[in-house]
Design an enzyme around this catalytic site. Structure first.
Site, short mmCIF file in Angstrom:
data_model
loop_
_atom_site.label_atom_id
_atom_site.label_comp_id
_atom_site.label_asym_id
_atom_site.label_seq_id
_atom_site.Cartn_x
_atom_site.Cartn_y
_atom_site.Cartn_z
CG PHE A 417 32.27 34.80 31.25
CD1 PHE A 417 32.88 35.39 30.14
CD2 PHE A 417 32.27 35.51 32.44
CE1 PHE A 417 33.48 36.64 30.23
CE2 PHE A 417 32.86 36.77 32.53
CZ PHE A 417 33.46 37.33 31.42
CG ASP A 500 33.33 30.59 37.91
OD1 ASP A 500 32.74 31.24 38.79
OD2 ASP A 500 33.87 31.13 36.92
CE LYS A 529 29.41 37.92 38.07
NZ LYS A 529 29.26 39.16 37.34
N1 PLP Z 1 33.10 33.70 36.48
C1 PLP Z 1 31.78 33.83 36.28
C2 PLP Z 1 30.90 32.61 36.33
C3 PLP Z 1 31.23 35.08 36.03
O1 PLP Z 1 29.92 35.20 35.81
C4 PLP Z 1 32.09 36.20 35.99
C5 PLP Z 1 31.56 37.55 35.70
O2 PLP Z 1 30.55 37.75 35.11
C6 PLP Z 1 33.45 36.02 36.22
C7 PLP Z 1 33.92 34.75 36.44
C8 PLP Z 1 34.40 37.19 36.18
O3 PLP Z 1 34.18 38.02 37.30
P1 PLP Z 1 34.75 39.52 37.32
O4 PLP Z 1 34.01 40.28 36.30
O5 PLP Z 1 34.50 39.96 38.74
O6 PLP Z 1 36.21 39.44 37.04
#
Ligand code: PLP
Length: 677
Positions: A417, A500, A529
């Site tokens: 994700f 990520d 986050k």
């Molecule tokens: N990457 C990861 C691993 C995430 O857990 C998330 C959100 O849950 C995102 C990207 C996307 O972040 P945002 O919701 O701040 O756009």
């Protein structure tokens, strides 16, 4: 489990000396078995005696004793006598009770009670009850201090108004307000009968349980006379944050004992009305109804409206307390209202919010230096969210690939994700027919499968992107050997390795970054986050060689990295880099892991426990949503992901008691669901 219990004491249980000894002994026993106990008392019969002695006639209006100014000193004398003798009696049982009133330390500020009645001619008229007071503001500082020191506060129902005049407060009402403000686990109103009866004259019609709406419907029929303030007090308590409220027979010490020490359901228990099985107070309910009409329904929201937070705890709009085991999805890693973060944001907000990235600001320069140093990277670009960090990282990887004559393909992992923009959706394999043409150039391989990556790796590939611990996908941890092999593969082929760490970064896994567990340095690191502990700020970081591929105009942002967001980021780093802080997070993580492991052993419903640090997934043998709902109704916020995984992301500052509370609550929720099935 230690509980906080508030007992409203009064009635016959107070006037019969033998019974009084037994009741006080039972309450003392409760405190001695580790519970925090507060007693609030009235003293009607003693006030009556005192007024009779002074020759002041008594008069009741709608159950309340009219208290003219000349009667107040006598009311006070009677209540203080009761207060002193109760506190003294606790002493004979070895308990350290402290007698006080609502006026001490301004625990309760009273407002003069002025009910309005309608005259026979239909006019509205204020009724003068003298110095009868309503509970206004409640300040629990003194009570919290006494409880923290192991005392039993014994509180008489007197409080002063803003002008310092003593008022006679209805003891039930005062007890209900204090129970709510103290967020007690259990509020018990002692009376002379076994509980509320459907037919007040028929003891065989005892009601065991009522929710708030059912209770309100019974005012005037089953709920009459002296029961009215008792039921009102129970509703006030649960609407303001008490876990449970009950009216029980105080003339039966065995009933008090079995309710508090034996866990039996004596008397009549009151609970909040629930929606989707989650109890909801009137303010939450009102906000939720309004939200449904105005917010784009992108989320299947749970029926709670939060109002404030402190540390690992949240309070909803009705004052009900919840343990936060989600941290706003791994965002408020330092807990709510963290003093360092709040202070930095406050100072920066009064100085400079935004200037655009055409200019330089001190908070951004400092955060750039400190974040790159902490992450072992060379350069950083600030974004506003995780998905933007991902998009920026992909653009950078593709720009660098184009410069080297490589293709633009990005290899991602199954179950990954990376966000919700079109490219992040494409990367996550979440193409939706309605979304129209999607960005291309993304391929997926199974997680932790080196051979699958090797098969894909041609000059067409710009980068491999992965989460060192997959979050949304169900909390799956990378195999360390696999990550090291990927690093070697990338070094050999010239492909970039992108981590990520949007969810795993900023201490979540027990290290500042999850990559530190694996000792693998990526070429690009994505963050968001918890970087601002709730201020929207994200980043992509890169090595010097990779960052050099970007030239002015290739990428940008209006808000990203503004002084306010960066000030929050600096406060977060201050805390994470405090000596010993991460050691303590690791100690708590071990405790948490042990607790979850014991749940796995005790509950058949738990299939597997996975994760690192304070990022844990409990894979169940069935859907996780019912567990999340049960936990919410029990005052714990958690989340279900990948269908059957209960995801737990408590703040890094959760203490041992919080962890214990969380483990106990999950265990109880699993048991309740098993019993229901
Ligand atoms: N990457 C990861 C691993 C995430 O857990 C998330 C959100 O849950 C995102 C990207 C996307 O972040 P945002 O919701 O701040 O756009």
């Amino acid at each position: 489990m230690q509980r906080r219990i508030l007992i409203k004491y009064g009635g016959n249980a107070m006037t019969d000396p033998d019974l009084q000894r037994q009741v006080v002994g039972t309450i003392a026993e409760m405190a001695q078995s580790g519970n925090e106990v507060v007693v609030v008392h009235g003293g009607g019969p003693f006030i009556q005696e005192e007024l009779d002695r002074a020759g002041i006639p008594s008069e009741f209006v709608e159950g309340l004793r009219r208290t003219p100014p000349e009667a107040m000193p006598h009311v006070s004398t009677a209540l203080m006598r009761v207060n002193g003798s109760l506190a003294g009696l606790f002493g004979t049982f070895g308990s350290r009770a402290v007698g006080l009133t609502g006026r001490d330390a301004r625990t309760i500020t009273a407002h003069t009670h002025r009910p309005v009645t309608t005259t026979p001619d239909g006019d509205e008229q204020e009724v003068d009850l003298g110095l009868v007071g309503d509970v206004g503001e409640v300040d629990t500082t003194l009570l919290e201090t006494l409880l923290g020191q192991g005392h039993i506060p014994v509180v008489a129902c007197i409080a002063t108004d803003a002008q310092g005049r003593d008022h006679n407060i209805n003891a039930d009402s005062m007890a209900g307000h204090l129970a709510g403000a103290l967020q007690v686990d259990l509020f018990l109103v002692l009376t002379d009968v076994d509980g509320l009866r459907r037919d007040p004259k028929d003891p065989s019609t005892l009601i065991d349980h009522l929710d708030q709406e059912q209770a309100r419907a019974l005012f005037g029929s089953s709920i009459q006379g002296g029961m009215i303030p008792k039921v009102e007090a129970c509703l006030t308590a649960i609407e303001h944050g008490a876990g449970e409220a009950a009216i029980i027979n105080g003339t039966r010490p065995d009933a008090i004992r079995s309710r508090t020490l034996g866990g039996r359901s004596e008397g009549t228990t009151f609970s909040l009305t629930s929606r989707n099985n989650v109890p909801m107070g009137p303010s939450s309910s009102e906000l939720i109804e309004r939200d449904v009409k105005s917010y784009v329904p992108t989320f299947a929201r749970l029926p709670v409206a939060f109002d404030r937070g402190r540390g690992a705890w949240l309070w909803d709009a009705d004052g009900r307390r919840y343990l936060d085991a989600l941290s706003g999805i791994a965002v408020t890693n330092l807990g709510h209202a963290h003093p360092g973060v709040t202070q930095r944001i406050r100072e920066q907000a009064g100085r400079l919010l935004h200037i655009s990235n055409f200019f330089v600001s001190r908070p951004q320069v400092e955060l750039s230096e400190r974040l790159t140093r902490a992450a072992g990277m060379d350069r950083v670009f600030f974004t506003n969210s995780g998905t933007e960090s991902f998009e920026g990282g992909v653009k950078l990887a593709r720009k660098r690939a184009a410069a080297l004559g490589r293709g633009p393909v990005i290899v991602t992992m199954e179950r990954c994700f990376h966000g919700r923009t079109m490219a992040a959706m494409a990367a996550g394999g979440k193409q939706q027919p309605w979304a129209g043409p999607m960005p291309g150039g993304f391929v997926q391989v199974p997680f932790n499968d080196l051979e699958a990556v090797e098969r894909m790796l041609t000059d067409e590939v710009a980068a491999i992107v992965l989460e060192p611990v997959q979050g949304e996908g169900g909390v799956h941890v990378s195999d360390p050997a696999h990550l090291r092999a990927l690093r070697e593969l990338c070094d050999r082929t010239g492909c970039l390795l992108v981590f990520d760490e949007i969810q795993t970064g900023m201490g979540r896994t027990g290290r500042l970054f999850a990559k530190d567990h694996f000792e693998v340095r990526p070429d690009i690191l994505l963050l968001a986050k918890a970087l601002g502990n709730g201020m929207p700020v994200g980043a992509f970081l890169a090595t010097e060689a990779v960052a050099g591929a970007i030239a002015p105009g290739d990428h940008g942002t209006t808000f990203g990295g503004n002084p306010l967001a960066c000030a929050a980021g600096l406060a977060v780093l201050d805390q994470l880099e405090e000596p010993g802080f991460m050691d303590e997070v690791r100690r708590r993580s071990d405790l948490f892991e042990e607790g979850l492991e014991s749940l796995r052993q005790e509950h058949e419903m738990v299939h597997e426990v996975r994760g690192l640090g304070l990022m844990r997934g409990v894979e169940l043998t069935s859907e996780a949503k019912p567990v999340v709902k049960q936990l919410l109704s029990d005052g714990v916020v958690a989340n279900a992901t990948a269908g059957n995984v209960l995801r737990l992301l408590p703040p890094l500052i959760i203490d041992d008691t919080g962890i214990d509370h969380l483990i106990t609550a999950i265990g109880q929720a699993l048991t309740k669901l098993k019993d229901k099935s």
